[in-house]
Motif scaffolding. Structure first.
Motif, PDB file in Angstrom:
ATOM      1  N   ALA A 122      14.600 -12.040  11.586  1.00 23.07           N
ATOM      2  CA  ALA A 122      14.553 -13.486  11.346  1.00 23.07           C
ATOM      3  C   ALA A 122      13.121 -13.977  11.156  1.00 23.07           C
ATOM      4  CB  ALA A 122      15.215 -14.229  12.508  1.00 23.07           C
ATOM      5  N   ILE A 123      12.182 -13.413  11.912  1.00 14.88           N
ATOM      6  CA  ILE A 123      10.801 -13.896  11.870  1.00 14.88           C
ATOM      7  C   ILE A 123      10.033 -13.388  10.661  1.00 14.88           C
ATOM      8  CG2 ILE A 123       8.557 -13.790  13.064  1.00 14.88           C
ATOM      9  CD1 ILE A 123      10.124 -13.843  15.703  1.00 14.88           C
ATOM     10  N   THR A 124      10.151 -12.077  10.342  1.00 16.93           N
ATOM     11  CA  THR A 124       9.303 -11.538   9.277  1.00 16.93           C
ATOM     12  C   THR A 124      10.016 -10.688   8.236  1.00 16.93           C
ATOM     13  OG1 THR A 124       8.760  -9.549  10.543  1.00 16.93           O
ATOM     14  CG2 THR A 124       7.260 -11.404  10.766  1.00 16.93           C
ATOM     15  N   VAL A 125      10.926  -9.855   8.639  1.00 17.21           N
ATOM     16  CA  VAL A 125      11.426  -8.824   7.729  1.00 17.21           C
ATOM     17  C   VAL A 125      12.242  -9.405   6.579  1.00 17.21           C
ATOM     18  CG1 VAL A 125      12.779  -6.705   7.549  1.00 17.21           C
ATOM     19  CG2 VAL A 125      11.340  -7.104   9.549  1.00 17.21           C
ATOM     20  N   LEU A 167       3.097  -4.247   7.622  1.00 22.98           N
ATOM     21  CA  LEU A 167       2.717  -5.279   8.575  1.00 22.98           C
ATOM     22  C   LEU A 167       1.374  -4.947   9.213  1.00 22.98           C
ATOM     23  CD1 LEU A 167       3.974  -7.894   9.681  1.00 22.98           C
ATOM     24  CD2 LEU A 167       4.984  -6.533  11.503  1.00 22.98           C
ATOM     25  N   LEU A 168       0.415  -5.848   9.073  1.00 24.75           N
ATOM     26  CA  LEU A 168      -0.903  -5.743   9.694  1.00 24.75           C
ATOM     27  C   LEU A 168      -1.645  -4.461   9.319  1.00 24.75           C
ATOM     28  CD1 LEU A 168       0.117  -6.950  13.283  1.00 24.75           C
ATOM     29  CD2 LEU A 168      -0.861  -8.330  11.442  1.00 24.75           C
ATOM     30  N   GLY A 169      -1.330  -3.877   8.161  1.00 25.18           N
ATOM     31  CA  GLY A 169      -2.020  -2.677   7.702  1.00 25.18           C
ATOM     32  C   GLY A 169      -1.716  -1.422   8.506  1.00 25.18           C
ATOM     33  N   ILE A 170      -0.676  -1.485   9.350  1.00 25.41           N
ATOM     34  CA  ILE A 170      -0.308  -0.331  10.175  1.00 25.41           C
ATOM     35  C   ILE A 170       0.533   0.627   9.330  1.00 25.41           C
ATOM     36  CG2 ILE A 170       0.943   0.418  12.242  1.00 25.41           C
ATOM     37  CD1 ILE A 170       0.394  -2.496  13.318  1.00 25.41           C
ATOM     38  N   PRO A 171       0.084   1.896   9.170  1.00 24.19           N
ATOM     39  CA  PRO A 171       0.840   2.831   8.332  1.00 24.19           C
ATOM     40  C   PRO A 171       2.143   3.280   8.998  1.00 24.19           C
ATOM     41  CG  PRO A 171      -1.072   3.929   9.275  1.00 24.19           C
ATOM     42  CD  PRO A 171      -1.132   2.485   9.707  1.00 24.19           C
ATOM     43  N   ASN A 208       0.819  -1.208   0.000  1.00 21.52           N
ATOM     44  CA  ASN A 208       0.000   0.000   0.000  1.00 21.52           C
ATOM     45  C   ASN A 208       0.859   1.267   0.000  1.00 21.52           C
ATOM     46  OD1 ASN A 208      -2.623   0.747  -0.252  1.00 21.52           O
ATOM     47  ND2 ASN A 208      -3.243   0.001   1.753  1.00 21.52           N
ATOM     48  N   LEU A 209       1.893   1.284  -0.813  1.00 19.15           N
ATOM     49  CA  LEU A 209       2.843   2.400  -0.863  1.00 19.15           C
ATOM     50  C   LEU A 209       2.197   3.630  -1.487  1.00 19.15           C
ATOM     51  CD1 LEU A 209       5.880   3.324  -0.563  1.00 19.15           C
ATOM     52  CD2 LEU A 209       6.105   2.693  -2.975  1.00 19.15           C
ATOM     53  N   LYS A 210       2.372   4.771  -0.836  1.00 20.44           N
ATOM     54  CA  LYS A 210       1.893   6.058  -1.346  1.00 20.44           C
ATOM     55  C   LYS A 210       3.011   7.080  -1.164  1.00 20.44           C
ATOM     56  CE  LYS A 210      -2.659   4.854  -1.466  1.00 20.44           C
ATOM     57  NZ  LYS A 210      -2.625   3.540  -1.966  1.00 20.44           N
ATOM     58  N   ILE A 211       3.353   7.793  -2.236  1.00 19.44           N
ATOM     59  CA  ILE A 211       4.275   8.924  -2.118  1.00 19.44           C
ATOM     60  C   ILE A 211       3.472  10.083  -1.561  1.00 19.44           C
ATOM     61  CG2 ILE A 211       5.719  10.552  -3.388  1.00 19.44           C
ATOM     62  CD1 ILE A 211       6.383   8.275  -5.340  1.00 19.44           C
ATOM     63  N   THR A 212       3.983  10.724  -0.502  1.00 18.84           N
ATOM     64  CA  THR A 212       3.183  11.729   0.206  1.00 18.84           C
ATOM     65  C   THR A 212       3.671  13.162   0.021  1.00 18.84           C
ATOM     66  OG1 THR A 212       4.456  11.364   2.233  1.00 18.84           O
ATOM     67  CG2 THR A 212       2.425  10.074   1.964  1.00 18.84           C
TER      68      THR A 212
END
Length: 160
Positions: free
Chosen positions: A130-133, A64-68, A39-43
């Motif tokens: 290690a877990i997600t990134v 992650l989890l829709g958190i901006p 959901n990338l937006k140039i601001t």
């Protein structure tokens, strides 16, 4: 202590150096090659169709989890038709240094991305990596690889 990670990707593209440079050095095209799930937006207002040293670009991204998350990068080095570097000035990483290299080859262009990055929070940041990134970054660059092939075709040069 935060660990510094390294990611390197090489892609051969069946276009001229000028065509590759014109596409990848236009900040607006980042939206085209970024996976929709981010959901990338140039601001901010991006001036011109080609990056330049000192250019600031701000983004909102939802990795992650829709958190901006707010992300501010600066274009710190540009050698036209050869390379450019973007560095995070504010955002989720402790360090983000992304080199984009371009080289003419028979039948097209070889594009190399080299990213050095680190996380805040020491051991916790290393665990998050290690877990997600790590897998998330691989998904992003895999998506980009396939999108570039879709846009420009598959390189059919020697050794592929």
């Amino acid at each position: 202590m935060s660990r510094i990670y390294h990611l390197k990707r090489v892609q051969r593209i069946p276009v001229s150096l000028e065509q590759a440079w014109n596409f990848f050095s236009n900040p607006n095209n980042l939206l085209t090659i970024t996976p929709p799930f981010l959901n990338l937006k140039i601001t901010n207002q991006v001036y011109g169709d080609e990056i330049y040293t000192g250019q600031i670009i701000t983004y909102k991204v939802k990795p992650l989890l829709g958190i901006p998350i707010f992300w501010l990068t600066e274009i710190t080095h540009v050698e036209r038709l050869k390379m450019f570097v973007d560095e995070q000035r504010k955002g989720p990483y402790k360090l983000w240094h992304h080199q984009h290299h371009f080289k003419s080859i028979d039948g097209g262009v070889e594009m190399t991305d080299i990213v050095h990055y680190a996380f805040p929070f020491g051991l916790l940041g290393n665990i998050a990596h290690a877990i997600t990134v790590k897998s998330q970054l691989n998904k992003i660059f895999n998506y980009r690889y396939l999108k570039v092939q879709e846009l420009f075709g598959v390189w059919k040069g020697e050794g592929q």
